[in-house]
Design an enzyme around this catalytic site. Structure first.
Site, PDB file in Angstrom:
ATOM      1  N   ILE A  47       0.808  -1.224   0.000  1.00  0.00           N
ATOM      2  CA  ILE A  47       0.000   0.000   0.000  1.00  0.00           C
ATOM      3  C   ILE A  47       0.839   1.272   0.000  1.00  0.00           C
ATOM      4  O   ILE A  47       0.308   2.359  -0.269  1.00  0.00           O
ATOM      5  CB  ILE A  47      -0.974   0.019   1.201  1.00  0.00           C
ATOM      6  CG1 ILE A  47      -0.226  -0.178   2.520  1.00  0.00           C
ATOM      7  CG2 ILE A  47      -2.045  -1.021   1.034  1.00  0.00           C
ATOM      8  CD1 ILE A  47      -1.123  -0.143   3.743  1.00  0.00           C
ATOM      9  N   GLU A  49       5.194   2.679  -0.673  1.00  0.00           N
ATOM     10  CA  GLU A  49       6.596   2.345  -0.877  1.00  0.00           C
ATOM     11  C   GLU A  49       7.420   3.612  -0.728  1.00  0.00           C
ATOM     12  O   GLU A  49       7.203   4.605  -1.438  1.00  0.00           O
ATOM     13  CB  GLU A  49       6.815   1.733  -2.260  1.00  0.00           C
ATOM     14  CG  GLU A  49       8.228   1.236  -2.486  1.00  0.00           C
ATOM     15  CD  GLU A  49       8.371   0.478  -3.792  1.00  0.00           C
ATOM     16  OE1 GLU A  49       9.478  -0.042  -4.053  1.00  0.00           O
ATOM     17  OE2 GLU A  49       7.384   0.415  -4.547  1.00  0.00           O
ATOM     18  N   GLY A  50       8.354   3.612   0.210  1.00  0.00           N
ATOM     19  CA  GLY A  50       9.209   4.768   0.457  1.00  0.00           C
ATOM     20  C   GLY A  50      10.661   4.442   0.266  1.00  0.00           C
ATOM     21  O   GLY A  50      11.035   3.329  -0.113  1.00  0.00           O
ATOM     22  N   GLY A  51      11.496   5.436   0.515  1.00  0.00           N
ATOM     23  CA  GLY A  51      12.926   5.229   0.325  1.00  0.00           C
ATOM     24  C   GLY A  51      13.525   4.319   1.373  1.00  0.00           C
ATOM     25  O   GLY A  51      14.486   3.590   1.106  1.00  0.00           O
ATOM     26  N   MET A  52      12.967   4.315   2.590  1.00  0.00           N
ATOM     27  CA  MET A  52      13.523   3.528   3.676  1.00  0.00           C
ATOM     28  C   MET A  52      12.754   2.241   3.935  1.00  0.00           C
ATOM     29  O   MET A  52      13.335   1.230   4.318  1.00  0.00           O
ATOM     30  CB  MET A  52      13.545   4.358   4.964  1.00  0.00           C
ATOM     31  CG  MET A  52      14.265   3.692   6.114  1.00  0.00           C
ATOM     32  SD  MET A  52      14.064   4.579   7.678  1.00  0.00           S
ATOM     33  CE  MET A  52      12.477   3.942   8.220  1.00  0.00           C
ATOM     34  N   VAL A  55       5.251  -0.420   3.157  1.00  0.00           N
ATOM     35  CA  VAL A  55       4.127  -0.683   4.054  1.00  0.00           C
ATOM     36  C   VAL A  55       3.151  -1.605   3.333  1.00  0.00           C
ATOM     37  O   VAL A  55       2.761  -1.348   2.180  1.00  0.00           O
ATOM     38  CB  VAL A  55       3.422   0.623   4.473  1.00  0.00           C
ATOM     39  CG1 VAL A  55       2.254   0.318   5.402  1.00  0.00           C
ATOM     40  CG2 VAL A  55       4.404   1.566   5.155  1.00  0.00           C
ATOM     41  N   LYS A  70       5.078  -2.352   8.477  1.00  0.00           N
ATOM     42  CA  LYS A  70       6.108  -1.483   7.901  1.00  0.00           C
ATOM     43  C   LYS A  70       7.430  -2.214   8.027  1.00  0.00           C
ATOM     44  O   LYS A  70       7.901  -2.479   9.133  1.00  0.00           O
ATOM     45  CB  LYS A  70       6.138  -0.147   8.646  1.00  0.00           C
ATOM     46  CG  LYS A  70       7.162   0.843   8.116  1.00  0.00           C
ATOM     47  CD  LYS A  70       7.061   2.156   8.899  1.00  0.00           C
ATOM     48  CE  LYS A  70       8.053   3.172   8.398  1.00  0.00           C
ATOM     49  NZ  LYS A  70       7.946   4.459   9.164  1.00  0.00           N
ATOM     50  N   ASP A 173       8.369  15.679  12.535  1.00  0.00           N
ATOM     51  CA  ASP A 173       8.165  15.411  11.103  1.00  0.00           C
ATOM     52  C   ASP A 173       6.681  15.514  10.739  1.00  0.00           C
ATOM     53  O   ASP A 173       6.135  14.655  10.047  1.00  0.00           O
ATOM     54  CB  ASP A 173       8.718  14.027  10.742  1.00  0.00           C
ATOM     55  CG  ASP A 173       8.925  13.857   9.233  1.00  0.00           C
ATOM     56  OD1 ASP A 173       9.033  14.891   8.539  1.00  0.00           O
ATOM     57  OD2 ASP A 173       8.961  12.712   8.763  1.00  0.00           O
TER      58      ASP A 173
END
Length: 466
Positions: A47, A49-52, A55, A70, A173
């Site tokens: 659901i 997708e990030g750089g780190m 999920v 995650k 953040d």
């Protein structure tokens, strides 16, 4: 779900361990796929997708409930894994309706750490703003109010981290990607991955700055000591973006962005031509003041101004406003405008109806239709029709006949013929009374008889004239 941050690592020395040993990173480990199992969970879909990290939406087979996982991507060192572990530790202490719940931490293939957490059936504010650039100010206020509630709880939470007790946590953040909105209208703050207890710094190394630059406070960029007011600043920039449709600091280069932030130069909300109350512009301006001493000192103070302003413009609760917007975001602006002008419009409509009803009732009065037509033809006010000559003659006041009187100046010696003048009317009346006797007043009787006769004869003609 939310967009995982891709910020830089934390200070070394607190690596995530299992059974007392540091967990190495094996870049050859592949990310799980749909249908595979992670612990007691079966993966349903990717659901976010990030750089780190990625999920996933998963099905917890033991509890028969949908959750989210995650999982850290391969190729990151211990510092990156420690960030995930810190997020889990901090979030595990935070149990609030506006904060995403964390249920546990484990490892995928005994190497890649993952965090099991609450699944939010919805989307992030970032995704929503891609679809709808600007949001109604009541919706923006409601989102800000819920995030303030989450921050107030986190800022005052007592918990233990790495064996030490702490009072409160700073998120550090706050941005649209970390504000989640469920389809049922719930607003959740997520991703405490770079959060820190208020007394220490866990994830800033040297001059490295964590977080998304557009939303960071000036003190974060300067490396100054942080407190809860840096979250106030970041939330203010999110509110600005919801209202204006653009970031408060949209600069493309880091150097230009930092320069504008240090000068606190941004385009006023009033310059966008959007429908935003002046008081809300002042609230946003106060939240993103350059000097933190001029900002809201606490999240409850910020939330108080927001909710008080909201009550002036709508009777709905923040929960209802968010849910209504999700049902029909394109029409939300029009609905809010209609509500804000409903009172004066209803007053105007009521007055028009009163005039129409009064006019209709007036037209039912016999003879009034002809008079109204005459009025409309003349373009003036309603006037009585002119009376007939018979009516005028009947009711016109009678002229008194002069009584001849001989003036003293008109004596025979003056050489002029004496002017004959009628005596005063009082003398005539007294003379007639004397002649008629004390019991009969022929003048009054004659006058009464004449008036009665004329009135009786005039009634039919008067009614015909009306």
């Amino acid at each position: 779900m939310h967009d995982p941050t891709d910020s830089t690592p934390i200070e070394p020395g607190n690596a995530l361990t299992t059974q007392g040993a540091s967990v190495p990173v094996d870049s050859s480990i592949t990310m799980p796929e749909v249908g595979q199992r992670i612990g007691p969970n079966r993966i349903l879909e990717l659901i976010a997708e990030g750089g780190m990290a990625n999920v996933y939406k998963v099905w917890h087979e033991g509890l028969e409930i949908v959750r989210a996982i995650k999982i850290l991507k391969p190729g990151f060192n211990d510092e990156s894994k420690q960030r995930l572990h810190t997020e889990a530790k901090i979030s595990a202490h935070l149990h609030h309706p506006n904060i995403v719940e964390i249920y546990g931490v484990s490892f995928w293939k005994d190497a890649a750490p993952y965090m099991e957490m609450e699944y939010i059936d919805g989307f992030s504010l970032k995704d929503l703003l891609k679809y709808q650039k600007q949001a109604p100010f009541t919706f923006a206020i409601s989102i800000g109010y819920f995030v303030c509630n989450a921050l107030n709880y986190a800022h005052n939470q007592v918990f233990t981290l790495y064996g030490k007790p702490y009072q409160g946590v700073v998120h550090r953040d706050i941005k649209p990607a970390n504000i989640l909105i469920s389809r049922s209208g719930a607003v959740k703050l997520a991703d405490f991955g770079i959060a820190k207890p208020s007394e220490i710094s866990l994830h800033t190394v040297g001059q490295k700055v964590m977080g998304t630059f557009s939303y960071l406070s000036p003190e974060q960029l300067n490396g100054d000591p942080l407190d809860y007011r840096c979250d106030i600043y970041s939330l203010g920039t999110v509110l600005y973006e919801m209202l204006a449709g653009v970031k408060a600091f949209p600069q493309k280069t880091i150097s230009e962005l930092i320069q504008k932030k240090m000068l606190n130069e941004y385009k006023p909300l009033s310059a966008f031509g959007v429908e935003v109350p002046r008081q809300l512009c002042s609230i946003v301006d106060k939240s993103i003041e350059l000097k933190k001493e001029k900002r809201y000192s606490t999240a409850p103070e910020f939330a108080g101004d927001l909710i008080n302003l909201l009550k002036k413009h709508t009777h709905k609760t923040p929960e209802q406003i968010v849910l209504d917007y999700l049902k029909n975001p394109k029409d939300a602006d029009a609905v809010e405008r209609k509500k804000r002008i409903s009172t004066p419009v209803m007053i105007a409509v009521s007055m028009i109806l009163l005039i129409v009803v009064s006019f209709a009732a007036l037209m039912l009065v016999p003879g009034m239709q002809n008079r109204v037509r005459a009025m409309l033809a003349r373009g003036g006010a309603v006037q009585s029709e002119p009376a007939s000559p018979q009516v005028r003659e009947t009711f016109a006041p009678k002229k008194k006949r002069p009584v001849p009187i001989v003036s003293s100046n008109d004596s025979p010696s003056s050489g002029r013929a004496p002017a004959v003048r009628e005596p005063p009317i009082s003398s005539v009346i007294e003379e007639r009374k004397r002649q008629a006797g004390p019991s009969v007043d022929p003048l009054k009787a004659g006058l009464n008889a004449a008036r009665q006769k004329r009135f009786t004869e005039a009634i039919p003609r008067f009614e015909a004239a009306l």
